[in-house]
Design a protein around this motif. Structure first.
Motif, PDB file in Angstrom:
ATOM      1  N   ARG A 108       7.697  12.657   6.503  1.00  0.00           N
ATOM      2  CA  ARG A 108       6.612  11.961   7.212  1.00  0.00           C
ATOM      3  C   ARG A 108       5.691  13.015   7.788  1.00  0.00           C
ATOM      4  NH1 ARG A 108       5.124  11.019  12.234  1.00  0.00           N
ATOM      5  NH2 ARG A 108       6.981  12.080  13.043  1.00  0.00           N
ATOM      6  N   THR A 144       0.845  -1.196   0.000  1.00  0.00           N
ATOM      7  CA  THR A 144       0.000   0.000   0.000  1.00  0.00           C
ATOM      8  C   THR A 144       0.878   1.243   0.000  1.00  0.00           C
ATOM      9  OG1 THR A 144      -0.074   0.211   2.395  1.00  0.00           O
ATOM     10  CG2 THR A 144      -1.729  -1.244   1.363  1.00  0.00           C
ATOM     11  N   TYR A 145       0.242   2.362  -0.262  1.00  0.00           N
ATOM     12  CA  TYR A 145       0.959   3.645  -0.221  1.00  0.00           C
ATOM     13  C   TYR A 145       1.512   3.883   1.184  1.00  0.00           C
ATOM     14  CZ  TYR A 145       1.734   8.097  -2.728  1.00  0.00           C
ATOM     15  OH  TYR A 145       2.278   9.166  -3.395  1.00  0.00           O
ATOM     16  N   ARG A 146       0.760   3.454   2.204  1.00  0.00           N
ATOM     17  CA  ARG A 146       1.224   3.616   3.580  1.00  0.00           C
ATOM     18  C   ARG A 146       2.514   2.818   3.809  1.00  0.00           C
ATOM     19  NH1 ARG A 146      -1.505   4.916   8.493  1.00  0.00           N
ATOM     20  NH2 ARG A 146      -3.517   4.846   7.411  1.00  0.00           N
ATOM     21  N   ASP A 172       0.946   8.547   4.110  1.00  0.00           N
ATOM     22  CA  ASP A 172      -0.311   8.296   4.808  1.00  0.00           C
ATOM     23  C   ASP A 172      -1.388   9.220   4.242  1.00  0.00           C
ATOM     24  OD1 ASP A 172      -2.406   7.910   6.553  1.00  0.00           O
ATOM     25  OD2 ASP A 172      -1.166   7.968   8.365  1.00  0.00           O
TER      26      ASP A 172
END
Length: 345
Positions: free
Chosen positions: A112, A7-9, A14
């Motif tokens: 982040r 996933t992108y996460r 996020d």
């Protein structure tokens, strides 16, 4: 090779955090709403209708960042005013053309996304927009793992203003008999922080130590002053021939940008005392006077060229607007070969 679905996460981005941030900052943008704003945050582009009442409207755009002052904000864990710096660096540049700031857009980039920090930063951007009288029309938040380390983030932005073509402040308005008025800065503003951080490292200074009436850390992180509310009425009344935003390059390099080639500025060094933070930087860094005046604003955040007959009224109106202003020098005729700024005792 993994068989798990990525996933992108998993890659460090996020999307939910980004969505949460947008929801949190919508009230800040709404608080900057002004006539002309046609849509709130969330669209692909900000919409703004040009004001009426102009015969030949000219749009003025300025873009900037806050440089390595961000490093100091991270070191102090102080993120509430760095957004004001961002707006100020753009809005003040637009202002010196005679333009009224209309709207502002920001770009926030990080490795982040810390939603709490980002919310605090953008709240500061909105506060800066309110000081400048412009709308926070939109922006972009970019989460880019691998581009920034740890909690680092970067800021950039741009401001658009408007002015009647006939009211543009251009060098041809300046007269060799004009007087120079300075308006006080709130500190180093957002310039020279690579040198400031070098001095902090070499000196081993404690940011909590006293500096004048505050701490060294507070003196260095103080937000850049925004001059729009004080200067726009004077510009509207034709009392200012030129204005110079004193940023990187100091008085030495910024004042000539608004002067015609036949004018020379004489700056009276005895007209003001070096604020404590600049005196400390000069002493700790063993900085020459010439280097100091070409790196920092040295306490003079904005310089105005004003007719000698209007000096008293300009200074009085600036004082009424809450600004500290003083006569810092004068202009005189000069040949093309002469330096445009000279300093005298």
């Amino acid at each position: 090779m993994t068989n798990d679905s990525l996933t992108y996460r998993d890659a460090g981005v996020d999307i939910d955090a980004g969505t949460d941030l947008i929801e949190r900052i919508k009230p800040f943008a709404a608080a900057t709403h002004r006539t002309g704003v046609l849509a709130g945050l969330g669209g692909f582009g900000g919409l703004f209708a040009l004001p009426t009442g102009f015969s030949e409207p000219v749009l003025v755009a300025g873009t900037d960042g806050v440089g390595t002052k961000l490093k100091l904000a991270l070191q102090l864990n102080r993120h509430d005013s760095i957004g004001i710096d961002l707006v100020a660096m753009c809005a003040n540049d637009v202002l010196v053309t005679g333009a009224k700031p209309l709207f502002f857009l920001d770009y926030y980039a990080t490795g982040r996304l810390d939603v709490e920090v980002a919310t605090t930063v953008i709240a500061g951007i909105a506060a800066g927009c309110q000081q400048a009288g412009c709308a926070l029309l939109g922006g972009e938040t970019a989460e880019m793992p691998g581009m920034y380390s740890g909690d680092e983030y970067d800021l950039a932005g741009f401001c658009v203003g408007i002015v009647e073509k006939s009211a543009l402040l251009t060098p041809d308005r300046v007269q060799s008999t004009d007087v120079l008025i300075a308006i006080a800065a709130s500190g180093p503003h957002s310039n020279g922080y690579s040198l400031i951080r070098k001095i902090l490292a070499v000196s081993g200074a404690d940011l909590a130590q006293p500096c004048g009436e505050t701490s060294l850390g507070d003196a260095l992180i103080a937000p850049t002053r925004i001059y729009a509310q004080a200067l726009l009425p004077l510009m509207r009344d034709g009392l200012i021939h030129a204005a110079a935003h004193i940023t990187g390059g100091g008085i030495t390099d910024n004042l000539p940008r608004v002067l015609p080639s036949h004018c020379q500025a004489v700056i009276q060094r005895s007209s003001w005392s070096l604020p404590p933070v600049f005196a400390w930087l000069q002493q700790q860094g063993r900085i020459s006077d010439a280097e100091l005046l070409r790196t920092f604003n040295c306490g003079a955040g904005m310089l105005l060229c004003v007719a000698n007959t209007d000096v008293d009224v300009v200074c009085a109106q600036l004082a009424q607007a809450g600004e500290q202003a003083w006569v810092i020098g004068r202009l005189q005729p000069a040949s093309d070969a002469a330096p445009q700024v000279i300093y005298c005792a």
